[in-house]
Enzyme design. Sequence first.
Site, PDB file in Angstrom:
ATOM      1  N   GLU A   1      -6.473  -8.249  -0.570  1.00 30.39           N
ATOM      2  CA  GLU A   1      -6.848  -8.239   1.023  1.00 30.39           C
ATOM      3  C   GLU A   1      -8.361  -7.979   0.954  1.00 30.39           C
ATOM      4  OE1 GLU A   1      -4.746  -5.669   3.285  1.00 30.39           O
ATOM      5  OE2 GLU A   1      -2.873  -6.130   2.466  1.00 30.39           O
TER       6      GLU A   1
ATOM      7  N   GLU B   1       0.852  -1.434  -0.006  1.00 29.42           N
ATOM      8  CA  GLU B   1       0.117   0.086   0.045  1.00 29.42           C
ATOM      9  C   GLU B   1       0.992   1.169  -0.111  1.00 29.42           C
ATOM     10  OE1 GLU B   1      -2.921  -0.309   3.237  1.00 29.42           O
ATOM     11  OE2 GLU B   1      -4.524  -1.554   1.797  1.00 29.42           O
TER      12      GLU B   1
END
Length: 678
Positions: A303, A150
């Site tokens: 995710e 991220e």
Amino acid sequence: MINPKFPIIFYGGDYSPDQWPEEEWMKDIELFKQADINIVTLPVFSWAKLQPAEDRYDFEWLDKVMDLMAENSISVCLATPTAAQPIWMSLKYPEILPVDIEGRKRTPGKRVNFCPNSKKYREFASNIATKMAERYKGHPALAMWHVANEYGTYCYCENCAKAFREWLKQRYGTLEELNRRWNTAFWGHTIYDWQEVIPPSKLNDDDTCYPAIALDYTRFMTDSNIACYMEEYNAIKKITPDKTITTNISGYIKKLDQFKWAKYVDIVAWDNYPTPYDDISTVALKHDIMRGLKDGQSFMVMEQSPNQQNWQPYNVLKRPGEVRLLSYQALAHGADTVMFFQLKASKGGVEKLHGALIPHAGHEYAQKTRVFQECAQLGEELNKLNGAFLDARFHSKAAIIFDWDNWWAVELSSGPSKDLHYFEQVNKYYKALHRLNIPLDIIKPTSDFSQYDLIIAPVLYMTKPNVADNLKAFVSGGGTFVSTFFSGIADENDNIILGGYPGELRDLFGIWVEEFDALIPGKTNELSIYRPFGNLAGKYECGLICDVIHLEGAQAIAGYEKGFYAGKPCVTVNSYGKGKAYYVGTDPEDSFLIGLFQTLCKQKNIFAPLADIPDNVEVTQRFKDEKAFTFILNHNEFAVNVNLGQDNYFDLLSECQVTGDYSLGAFGAAILERREAI
Ligand code: GLA
Ligand code: ZN
């Protein structure tokens, strides 16, 4: 870049064996196998363990984990651990720690806490990536690569300021051009030397008082993060050229221009964490954005939580059946994987209360838990699907334009309203089409429009070069285009396009917007349809922004009911070449947009895959090898009946032939396969 085609639906997720004694690993793996887990992502945050000191490495524990996975036929999505550098590294090389927009030098202790322009960081990161690639290049467990985690740091340190000046020199060439493009004559900000370029800062209370600089800094941060990531990508690619490499995009997608970023990943991957306030269309929209990033290529859900999170203000449990439904929703929108954060709950740290496949209760209780049982059922189903629709595509005739530059610029703009949020507006238009189950793509303003009959660009404030021409060619060739208030206002440097709003789009819409009113909270206006227009008739509430419009060839469909502009047009249509351009000059209630799109889709022969779908039921289609896969998702907490008509389908989930009335339970899902008529 390679275009990866996965052999199976990867099902699994983040696993941190290094947080646990070795004796636990095999017990974890036994449970993974019982849940049909076929992939684990690791070691995402283990840099400190892998490199205890500048000249010391410890890969032995990871060797063991890799071997165990291979022995148990579980693939590894091998992560470089570079999202969280070791503390020793930050202390020894302070340049690695970023400076935030308030001018504060960060301290060690977080993750994604590095300056993307730090040479030292990049050196260490590509070094560990190289070491891992060399060590595991032939390992049977290695399925693909996951770089860092991220990305999204915005840094304002001296190194970044220097790099920003270089980036500007590349972009603008001379100071004259820079001053011209930034319109620095405003408030006397003329720059006479490159050293005078100062990154935005909250030290001066407001970092947005020079939107042109703030906007370019945002672009620069996207480029800086990409360059930082690419050092690892290139290091790995050199050693394992055939392996898929990606990085996971945070579900909060605003910070980095993902269209730009997507060019540098082999496959798009993102983390889906809906909030309890999100409409089902919000999740659907984000999936569709991900599919749009690489022109319709399948993507990964890297995710999602098998249950609650820890970081939301209220960490609501997923309802029974919800994780399954969200997983099928992802597949329905073009994902080819279903992966979780996380497979095993940590015992300490900020995420200790985050949902996981293996709970704190431990191995002997795991299988008794609702979450494990639901995940195991899902694993079994995904296994049976046998990759039937992997890499299948969409056939959409309608598209929504989405643009990061535009997003940043709209929200950096001082005025017209602090309540104007770009994503919300896009979501509003998307939601109307989603309610109608119209297949939709998300595209760039500069995309090839030739496959579409209907294009929508909510709040297209910024018209970058060629965008107006692209839109005009689309409409004059017969396309239907819909845009809204606060469109065509500014150029790519956030300077107003002079000569009357909506700037370069004025002749396309056949209108002149003289001014726009911002309504304070609680104030609304009404728009009234002049004469019934398809499914639209009567009055609808509107607000937020009200454009005051003069017709210059367009026809008015609706006008305002109240205020000094009562009776003036607010929704218009203009014939342009063979097509039509619709302008919605205010923010209307949802039912207006549903009526508008029912009408326009009918005009353009754009249909949902199935007719008469009950509320809150989503239907999408993916196509592969002359087969059509119809996904039906019941987002209601009660059963519904869906009419499949006369056609015969095979439901891949219930493994039955189905036709006519089909009942879907609460949170139920179906994947219907049908050969296309050839
Ligand atoms: C993010 C991160 C994960 C984890 C989850 C928790 O998306 O990528 O490492 O922190 O959130 O929900
Ligand atoms: Zn920096």
